[in-house]
Write a protein that holds these residues in place. Structure first.
Motif, short mmCIF file in Angstrom:
data_model
loop_
_atom_site.label_atom_id
_atom_site.label_comp_id
_atom_site.label_asym_id
_atom_site.label_seq_id
_atom_site.Cartn_x
_atom_site.Cartn_y
_atom_site.Cartn_z
N LEU A 85 -85.80 -34.83 38.84
CA LEU A 85 -85.88 -34.42 37.44
C LEU A 85 -85.53 -35.52 36.45
O LEU A 85 -86.03 -35.53 35.32
N TYR A 86 -84.66 -36.44 36.86
CA TYR A 86 -84.16 -37.44 35.91
C TYR A 86 -84.45 -38.88 36.33
O TYR A 86 -83.91 -39.82 35.76
N ASP A 87 -85.28 -39.03 37.36
CA ASP A 87 -85.71 -40.36 37.81
C ASP A 87 -84.55 -41.26 38.23
O ASP A 87 -84.61 -42.48 38.07
N TYR A 88 -83.49 -40.68 38.77
CA TYR A 88 -82.40 -41.48 39.33
C TYR A 88 -82.84 -42.07 40.66
O TYR A 88 -83.67 -41.50 41.36
N THR A 89 -82.27 -43.21 41.02
CA THR A 89 -82.41 -43.67 42.40
C THR A 89 -81.45 -42.86 43.26
O THR A 89 -80.55 -42.18 42.74
N PHE A 90 -81.63 -42.94 44.57
CA PHE A 90 -80.74 -42.18 45.46
C PHE A 90 -79.29 -42.61 45.28
O PHE A 90 -78.38 -41.77 45.19
N ALA A 91 -79.07 -43.92 45.19
CA ALA A 91 -77.70 -44.44 45.04
C ALA A 91 -77.08 -43.97 43.71
O ALA A 91 -75.92 -43.54 43.68
N ASP A 92 -77.87 -44.05 42.63
CA ASP A 92 -77.36 -43.62 41.33
C ASP A 92 -77.06 -42.12 41.31
O ASP A 92 -76.07 -41.68 40.71
N GLY A 93 -77.93 -41.36 41.97
CA GLY A 93 -77.73 -39.91 42.03
C GLY A 93 -76.46 -39.55 42.79
O GLY A 93 -75.71 -38.66 42.38
N ILE A 94 -76.22 -40.26 43.90
CA ILE A 94 -75.00 -40.03 44.69
C ILE A 94 -73.76 -40.35 43.85
O ILE A 94 -72.79 -39.58 43.82
N VAL A 95 -73.79 -41.50 43.17
CA VAL A 95 -72.63 -41.93 42.38
C VAL A 95 -72.34 -40.93 41.27
O VAL A 95 -71.18 -40.54 41.05
N TYR A 96 -73.38 -40.48 40.58
CA TYR A 96 -73.18 -39.54 39.46
C TYR A 96 -72.60 -38.21 39.96
O TYR A 96 -71.59 -37.72 39.40
N ASN A 97 -73.20 -37.64 40.99
CA ASN A 97 -72.77 -36.32 41.45
C ASN A 97 -71.47 -36.38 42.26
O ASN A 97 -70.74 -35.39 42.31
N ALA A 98 -71.20 -37.54 42.88
CA ALA A 98 -69.96 -37.68 43.65
C ALA A 98 -68.74 -37.75 42.74
O ALA A 98 -67.60 -37.64 43.23
N ALA A 99 -68.96 -37.87 41.44
CA ALA A 99 -67.83 -37.93 40.50
C ALA A 99 -67.14 -36.59 40.35
O ALA A 99 -65.99 -36.53 39.93
N TYR A 100 -67.86 -35.49 40.69
CA TYR A 100 -67.22 -34.17 40.50
C TYR A 100 -67.41 -33.19 41.66
O TYR A 100 -66.54 -32.37 41.93
N ILE A 101 -68.54 -33.25 42.38
CA ILE A 101 -68.79 -32.27 43.44
C ILE A 101 -67.77 -32.35 44.58
O ILE A 101 -67.22 -31.33 45.01
N PRO A 102 -67.46 -33.55 45.13
CA PRO A 102 -66.44 -33.61 46.18
C PRO A 102 -65.07 -33.10 45.71
O PRO A 102 -64.35 -32.45 46.49
N LEU A 103 -64.72 -33.37 44.45
CA LEU A 103 -63.44 -32.88 43.93
C LEU A 103 -63.44 -31.35 43.83
O LEU A 103 -62.43 -30.70 44.14
N GLN A 104 -64.57 -30.79 43.41
CA GLN A 104 -64.68 -29.33 43.39
C GLN A 104 -64.49 -28.76 44.78
O GLN A 104 -63.78 -27.76 44.98
#
Length: 330
Positions: A286-305
């Motif tokens: 949806l937002y044209d992220y690379t796989f690495a960028d997508g991991i970094v962005y979502n890893a900022a909150y999903i693992p903590l949740q």
């Protein structure tokens, strides 16, 4: 007396359909591989159309999302193996259905992923590209009907699922803190973990993935396009804990039994990783992220949740054991 025989025949016919449904699903999965027979997608760049076969996409290792295409193609083989070896195990049939959902979604987005290689490109499925996701979707629907048919929903099931979904929905609005890059930390996953543990993988997926996922998707305001990965896979992944519920709540388990705790932690980690993967793929599509960028962005909150939810769920393990003894889930 004349009315008895038709109902018996009808019942036996329904039983036969139920027993062969997994094999019908296998047939459609096999038919889906007709996608290899010819042109799979067409890419239009500056008015020029180029056709690509599925084999050429799989062999294009310069394509950064190549591994996702491989996953989409290979997962159905795993589903076939589960159905073939465990045709009467409803948990395995459900696992096959979940695999096919992921595979179908991956296959549907191949054209969009591959088009991202080119500038200002338009993509669409070619003739043979329509076969694969269509037959995968049919097989998924057959497996879904097969698993749902085997699950009876009692008033207790509906009430408990409804209460836990309502708790998760409220907790979604109570933010412990927000991350600077986006996303927030809350405890919405705690009721979903408990629901999956109490009600098992099938009811857990339906309640958490379909019902709660759709409810939060409609209220979050990001659009239905985010539903398959961020919500269906993201929250439906909690059903993983349902696979260990029988062991976790075994009557032989001691109070706060370490084996039960380890299984809850392992299931929670797998569920969190699946949610992270789903949200990462959503960011890519949806937002044209690379796989690495997508991991970094979502890893900022999903693992903590996931971490906060696991801590609370493990803390509640003892009371949940007592609850399950008083109100056991059959």
């Amino acid at each position: 007396m004349d009315n008895v025989m038709p109902s018996d025949k009808e019942r036996s016919f329904v039983d036969i359909l139920k027993s062969i449904a997994p094999y019908i699903a296998i047939a459609f999965i096999i038919l889906s591989y007709l996608g290899f027979a010819g042109d799979f997608i067409r890419i239009k760049v500056d008015g020029n159309k180029t056709y690509y076969t599925l084999a050429s996409i799989l062999s294009d290792f310069s394509f950064s999302c190549n591994f996702l295409v491989w996953i989409g193609v290979l997962l159905p083989a795993a589903a076939i193996a589960l159905i073939a070896f465990f045709p009467k195990k409803k948990e395995m049939i459900f696992a096959s259905m979940a695999i096919m959902i992921v595979s179908t979604v991956f296959t549907f987005i191949i054209k969009d992923l591959y088009a991202s290689k080119f500038k200002n490109a338009e993509s669409s499925f070619a003739l043979w590209g329509v076969w694969m996701p269509s037959f995968m979707a049919i097989s998924t629907f057959i497996l879904l009907l097969s698993t749902c048919e085997s699950e009876a929903y009692t008033v207790t099931d509906i009430c408990e699922c409804g209460m836990l979904i309502a708790m998760a929905f409220v907790l979604n609005f109570i933010k412990l803190f927000s991350m600077p890059t986006g996303g927030s930390i809350n405890l919405q996953m705690v009721p979903l973990f408990i629901l999956a543990l109490r009600r098992g993988p099938i009811k857990g997926f339906v309640a958490c993935g379909l019902v709660y996922g759709l409810l939060t998707c409609l209220t979050d305001g990001y659009g239905l396009a985010t539903f398959p990965f961020d919500y269906l896979i993201g929250f439906g992944s909690t059903c993983v804990l349902g696979f260990v519920s029988k062991v976790v709540f075994d009557s032989k388990r001691k109070f706060y039994d370490y084996v039960g705790i380890l299984l809850i932690v392992a299931g929670g980690i797998v569920a969190t990783c699946l949610r992270l993967l789903g949200s990462t793929i959503s960011s890519m599509v949806l937002y044209d992220y690379t796989f690495a960028d997508g991991i970094v962005y979502n890893a900022a909150y999903i693992p903590l949740q996931g971490l906060f939810a696991l801590i609370v769920t493990v803390a509640l393990y003892g009371p949940l054991q007592k609850l399950n003894k008083i109100y056991p889930v059959r």
